[in-house]
Design a protein around this motif. Structure first.
Motif, PDB file in Angstrom:
ATOM      1  N   LEU A   5      36.076  46.382  29.703  1.00  0.00           N
ATOM      2  CA  LEU A   5      36.488  45.019  29.394  1.00  0.00           C
ATOM      3  C   LEU A   5      35.329  44.027  29.317  1.00  0.00           C
ATOM      4  N   TYR A  61      42.163  40.113  35.269  1.00  0.00           N
ATOM      5  CA  TYR A  61      42.647  40.720  34.044  1.00  0.00           C
ATOM      6  C   TYR A  61      44.099  40.263  33.853  1.00  0.00           C
ATOM      7  N   TYR A 107      40.416  39.076  29.667  1.00  0.00           N
ATOM      8  CA  TYR A 107      39.458  39.398  30.737  1.00  0.00           C
ATOM      9  C   TYR A 107      38.688  38.127  31.075  1.00  0.00           C
TER      10      TYR A 107
END
Length: 632
Positions: free
Chosen positions: A521, A583, A592
């Protein structure tokens, strides 16, 4: 009989030299972790008067491996006030046997004049090349000083990778010449008087190389050194006192007298520029822009010109000057606009190895640059006068957070330039990533840099065309990413900030395994280098750069996939800073959100585990992956 003794002595000398530089004679503890060993570093400074002194140097360095080669090179600057009387060298093999003698003609000798730089200084240097290690090189140098405004400093060890067998520094001076000294990491000074003057001796023996400790204070803090400064000095016809910051500032102030007059037309231009503006800050802003638009920096260092600025009228006419000339010229322009401005000495340098903190308790000629201080009613403003791109009121890491010397009519006054906070040294990034079922995708990233993080991009911003694009590609550390577009925009306010917009084609960003897709991420701001474990750390932790990074990345999920697993949120904070990552799932997307803040300061060695832990947790969280699964 006498002839036989003399011949015997001559035969014995090579054997003694070989014995002295035999590498096997170096104590094992001095070779441990060392790249080179200083076998002998003897310097003797003989002062006859304020304008007559001789420094002799004997330096022998044993290079243990290729990593030690930089310590074998020798560089000696000289000019009209430091005359190089003699220089030579000898090379010995590992057993101490003489390999060859190097004459003065074999040293490189070049003027330090280059594009935009004019000086009478020259550089004598030698870089040995060895076929086999270890070897020893011994230098013999004699310098003659015609001024002691800047007295030589003695530092036996170049850095933490060099151990020292033996080093000795002696200074002798007549009663009429007063010396101040500052010592650290050496045996206490030995002083003596023979009626003709004073003699000072410092010594270092068996100095070992310590373990590598990241984020340690600079070597000049922890390695042996002796600094010298005169009580009074002479430079050509200019005499001065260095007994206090005030007296040294008086000398500089005297050099600047009658050098701030501008041509009448320049005064008229400035006054027209600020007509009707009552705010001194806005007047200063306009004058600074005027100066930047019509000048450029050229280094000029000849004789007293290394300390005395060119007249403001001359800088106005020519359109260029060095830091002294441009600061003096800008001060004169500010005066024409009724804005107070103070000529200011600073030791400039942005890299950790270049940053030198001036000790308030040891007045001396410790400066290498000039800036300007505007003591305005609402706030103090600092100006860098040598750059056409530097924002108004911004110093950057070249001169921030250090002691500087204001040169006033009452003499020198030591103050400190501003220290930027993490919130000022920011990097705020927002990205949108559209993923495809094959793991590729596109990314659009908008990032705003401020403070010292903006300062770090100024070199990139000055590049053109292909050079700038090449530098951009080197900054993007995403595998298989292609740069499709980029642009920079500066705020109209002139703040120390820049916004960067880029587009990326991601050939294969996510990993596919069966029916699952794995997505790291953190798109492009990952912590990757853990700090080594150091349970017995000795030195303080020095962090001279603080910053705040925030990253938001919105991932549009590929068609046919759903979220199977999200990483857990992370939050950690201690004296060194803070890290957080979360998240947030949404309709067909995952957001994110990450932030990392690092503080600046000096921290005790026993807090190192907490520092390493902050980094380790950040590194682990930056590797966190989102898991998607293909819908049946």
């Amino acid at each position: 009989m006498h002839l036989r003794i003399f011949c015997g002595v001559l035969l014995l000398l090579p054997a003694l030299a070989a014995q002295a530089y035999d590498v096997s004679r170096i104590a094992p503890e001095l070779k441990a972790n060392a790249r080179a060993v200083v076998r002998n570093y003897t310097q003797a400074l003989v002062i006859r008067s304020a304008s007559d002194a001789t420094l002799t140097t004997q330096l022998a360095v044993t290079v243990l491996s290729a990593e030690g080669e930089p310590y074998a090179a020798y560089r000696q600057f000289y000019d009209a006030y430091r005359e190089l009387k003699s220089i030579s060298a000898r090379v010995f093999d590992g057993s101490g046997a003489l390999v060859r003698e190097i004459k003065a003609a074999e040293f490189s000798d070049r003027a330090l004049i280059s594009e935009g730089s004019f000086t009478d200084a020259r550089l004598k240097s030698f870089v040995p090349s060895a076929a086999r290690y270890p070897y020893t090189i011994e230098y013999s140098v004699e310098l003659h000083y015609r001024t002691l405004l800047s007295m030589p400093a003695w530092s036996p060890a170049a850095d933490r990778y060099v151990s020292v067998e033996h080093a000795r520094f002696s200074v002798s001076a007549p009663p009429s010449f007063g010396i101040r000294y500052q010592e650290s990491g050496v045996q206490p000074v030995q002083t003596s008087s023979d009626g003709a003057g004073m003699r000072y001796v410092w010594q270092v023996d068996a100095l070992r190389v310590g373990p590598e400790e990241p984020y340690s204070p600079p070597g000049r803090e922890v390695l042996p050194q002796v600094l010298l400064a005169p009580l009074s000095f002479r430079f050509d016809a200019y005499e001065g006192s260095m007994q206090s910051w005030r007296s040294f500032g008086e000398w500089i102030y005297g050099l600047n007298q009658n050098r701030g007059e501008l041509p009448p037309e320049a005064v008229a231009e400035v006054q027209a520029l600020v007509a009707g503006i009552s705010d001194p800050l806005e007047r200063a802003r306009r004058v600074y822009a005027y100066m930047q638009a019509r000048t450029r920096y050229v280094s000029i260092q000849f004789g007293i010109g290394g300390y005395q600025p060119a007249p403001a009228a001359e800088v106005h006419r020519l359109g260029y000057g060095d830091c002294k000339g441009l600061a003096n010229y800008t001060r004169a322009l500010m005066e024409a606009a009724a804005v107070p401005a103070v000529y200011t000495l600073v030791h400039a340098g942005g890299d950790p190895g270049d940053r030198r903190e001036v000790d308030p308790a040891f007045p001396g000629n410790h400066f290498n640059h000039i800036i300007l201080c505007l003591p305005l009613p609402a706030d103090t403003v600092w100006l860098e006068c040598t750059s056409q791109q530097m924002p108004f009121g911004f110093l950057g890491d070249f001169t921030d957070n250090r002691h500087v010397l204001l040169i006033t009519g009452q003499g020198g006054k030591l103050v400190r330039t501003p220290a930027y906070t993490p919130a000022e040294n920011y990097r705020h990034s927002y990205a949108e990533v559209a993923l495809r079922p094959d793991g590729g995708g596109t990314a659009s990233i908008r990032t705003r840099y401020g403070g010292l993080q903006f300062d770090g991009l100024q070199g990139l911003l000055r590049l053109d065309g292909d050079d700038q694009r090449k530098a951009m590609l080197e900054r993007i550390r995403i595998p298989s990413a292609q740069l499709s577009r980029y642009a920079f925009a500066r705020p109209e306010s002139g703040a120390p900030a820049v916004e960067e917009q880029i587009g990326l084609e991601l050939a294969k960003y996510a990993s596919l395994t069966g029916s699952r897709m794995f997505i790291t991420l953190n798109l492009w701001n990952r912590m990757t280098n853990p700090l080594p474990k150091q349970p017995e750390r000795k030195r303080d932790i020095l962090l001279d750069f603080c910053w705040l990074d925030t990253d938001t990345v919105v991932y549009q999920l590929p068609p046919g996939y759903r979220i199977e697993a999200l990483p857990k949120a992370v939050s950690v904070e201690n004296a060194f800073g803070a890290y957080a990552a979360e998240y947030v799932p949404g309709e067909g997307q995952v957001t994110y959100i990450r932030s990392m803040r690092r503080h600046a300061g000096r921290f005790p060695a026993d807090q190192y585990p907490a520092f390493a832990d902050l980094y380790q947790q950040a590194i682990a969280a930056d590797r966190a992956a989102l898991v998607l699964v293909r819908e049946p």
